[in-house]
Design an enzyme around this catalytic site. Structure first.
Site, short mmCIF file in Angstrom:
data_model
loop_
_atom_site.label_atom_id
_atom_site.label_comp_id
_atom_site.label_asym_id
_atom_site.label_seq_id
_atom_site.Cartn_x
_atom_site.Cartn_y
_atom_site.Cartn_z
N HIS A 1 49.17 -8.43 -28.49
CA HIS A 1 47.96 -7.74 -28.92
C HIS A 1 46.81 -7.97 -27.94
CE1 HIS A 1 44.19 -7.77 -31.48
NE2 HIS A 1 44.60 -6.52 -31.58
N GLU B 1 47.20 -5.69 -25.11
CA GLU B 1 46.81 -4.33 -25.50
C GLU B 1 45.32 -4.12 -25.25
OE1 GLU B 1 45.24 -2.32 -29.28
OE2 GLU B 1 47.14 -3.29 -29.77
N HIS B 2 44.52 -5.11 -25.59
CA HIS B 2 43.08 -5.03 -25.30
C HIS B 2 42.84 -4.91 -23.79
CE1 HIS B 2 40.80 -6.34 -29.08
NE2 HIS B 2 42.07 -6.22 -29.48
N GLU C 1 38.05 -10.42 -34.04
CA GLU C 1 38.85 -9.48 -34.83
C GLU C 1 39.69 -10.23 -35.85
OE1 GLU C 1 42.42 -6.19 -34.20
OE2 GLU C 1 41.21 -6.81 -32.48
#
Length: 463
Positions: free
Chosen positions: A73, A76-77, A153
């Site tokens: 993840h 992905e950022h 997040e």
């Protein structure tokens, strides 16, 4: 429940040719395989001048190891932080400038990136997406800033969200060995100690054409799209990446008794999640249990007249909500979920007993032909509705391909769902909704602070 959404020179040119012949011109979707291992699936839909491009990488959080959870993840950022030829923020700016949309998401099983825009801008989208497949610029400075965004997040979407926290703890308890026990976003301690080198290693290990599926759906000509794919994606070499079938099996040991946990978190009311271990779809033509489990979930929670809502919410009023869910499309083991929130003055234990009563009714008496017909009609209606959306069509193709099935299994799946019998539904309820495969998680609500309530009501994260 398992998907986290976020937005974010090999100079040698390869003469790319097809390893397998394309399907007949009348076939739709059209499937191709490039020399470098990239699979291309094109589906024509000429109802509007729109095209969807999606790139799916067959690597998600289940491919991580302890100590670097959340790296899929986090990368992905970082995929939105630029290359040598496309500065930070330029990718999103160019897509927006032509009226397009773009984003990305990470799941346990895969990571995907997409753009939706006018079909004449597909070459630009392919140029941008293929560039960051190979030429991503991962710097310490950008990573140090972005990992703070990821941690925030996690705080907003999990640590400060009681139901999400309960689900995370349920998964960590239900699975003893399988990596589904780890959260997609990662454990906070791992995020706090993650280095840019972890993201670099992940990128080098998994981001290559032979570990990706390129899906294009919309107002396109297949031969033109194939030529574009050769031009932009075909110039990169394959990586040394094991296929899904070559990766080490990660088998969860059999559960040998019920598991229970209580999670204390700020909330207004208790909440209950019951998770049963069940099989998933591996052989679409010959399996039958995953189809029966899908129908069972719909019988329990497919519409306003479904059993859980009718019995627990409207009749006995033991719950203000009661839901069931199951996905047959997973790389790893499956879980059949039943969850709900007790009404004020009622307890999670009362709700659990009421749910068990509804399960026992199905095991003892089965389901009616009327219920079965209604659920099957809903399945067909859902399929028809899905075909109205080019994005949903692309999602269906990408998801099936990324977990080791074929996009051509979609029609088989629909046919097999329509063939499920009432007795098969009763059989899977009796076989799998048992205590030996059950994990029960209960939220013990703690007082809500004004600060946390206000903070949670204003959550908006986009990259």
């Amino acid at each position: 429940m398992k998907i986290s959404f976020c937005p974010s020179r090999l100079i040698i040119f390869l003469c790319v040719t097809l390893l397998v012949s394309p399907l007949p011109a009348s076939a739709n979707p059209h499937e191709y395989l490039l020399d470098n291992g990239l699979k291309l699936v094109i589906k024509e839909d000429h109802r509007s001048p729109v095209v969807i491009q999606q790139v799916w990488y067959k690597a998600g959080s289940m491919d991580e190891v302890n100590g670097t959870t959340g790296v899929a993840h986090a990368l992905e950022h970082m995929m939105f932080k630029g290359t040598d030829s496309v500065p930070t923020g330029e990718f999103s700016r160019r897509i927006a400038a032509v009226g397009g949309k773009e984003n990305a998401f990470t799941s346990s099983d895969y990571t995907a990136y997409y753009q939706q825009l006018h079909q004449r801008h597909l070459p630009m989208a392919m140029e941008l997406e293929s560039d960051r497949m190979h030429n991503l610029r991962l710097t310490q400075e950008e990573f140090a800033k972005e990992i703070q965004v990821v941690m925030e997040e996690r705080r907003l979407r999990t640590d400060d969200q009681a139901h999400a926290l309960l689900y995370e703890k349920l998964m960590a308890t239900a699975f003893q060995a399988h990596p589904y026990r780890r959260p997609i976003i990662g454990w906070m301690n791992d995020l706090e100690h993650m280095q840019v080198s972890d993201a670099q290693d992940w990128y080098k290990r998994w981001y290559a054409p032979n570990n990706a599926v390129l899906v294009v759906v919309g107002d396109v000509d297949p031969e033109s799209v194939l030529a574009l794919a050769k031009k932009y994606y075909g110039r990169f070499s394959a990586g040394k990446i094991p296929s899904l079938s070559e990766r080490k099996p990660q088998i969860e040991p059999p559960q040998i008794g019920i598991k229970r946990l209580v999670v204390k978190a700020p909330a207004k009311l208790p909440h209950l999640i019951m998770g049963y271990k069940v099989p998933v779809l591996k052989d679409p033509k010959n399996d039958w249990e995953p189809y029966a489990l899908t129908i069972l979930a719909e019988v329990l929670d497919g519409n306003a007249a479904a059993r859980l809502n009718k019995a627990l919410v409207r009749e006995t009023r033991v719950a203000i909500s009661a839901d069931a869910g199951y996905s047959a499309i997973e790389r790893g083991p499956g879980t059949f979920y039943i969850d709900g929130t007790p009404s004020e003055g009622r307890t999670a234990d009362e709700l659990e007993q009421s749910i068990r009563t509804e399960i026992d009714k199905i095991i003892q008496s089965g389901i009616t032909q009327e219920e079965l017909a209604r659920v099957k009609a809903q399945v067909v209606a859902s399929r028809t509705y899905q075909l109205d959306s080019t994005f949903a069509q692309a999602m269906q193709i990408g998801r099936l391909e990324s977990i080791g099935l074929s996009h051509r299994d979609a029609d088989i799946i629909l046919e097999r769902l329509q063939a499920v019998t009432a007795e098969q539904v009763r059989n899977v309820a009796e076989k799998y909704l048992i205590d030996d495969s059950l994990t029960v998680a209960v939220l013990d609500p703690q007082p809500l602070s004004e600060t946390s309530s206000s903070r949670n009501s204003n959550i908006e994260l986009k990259h």
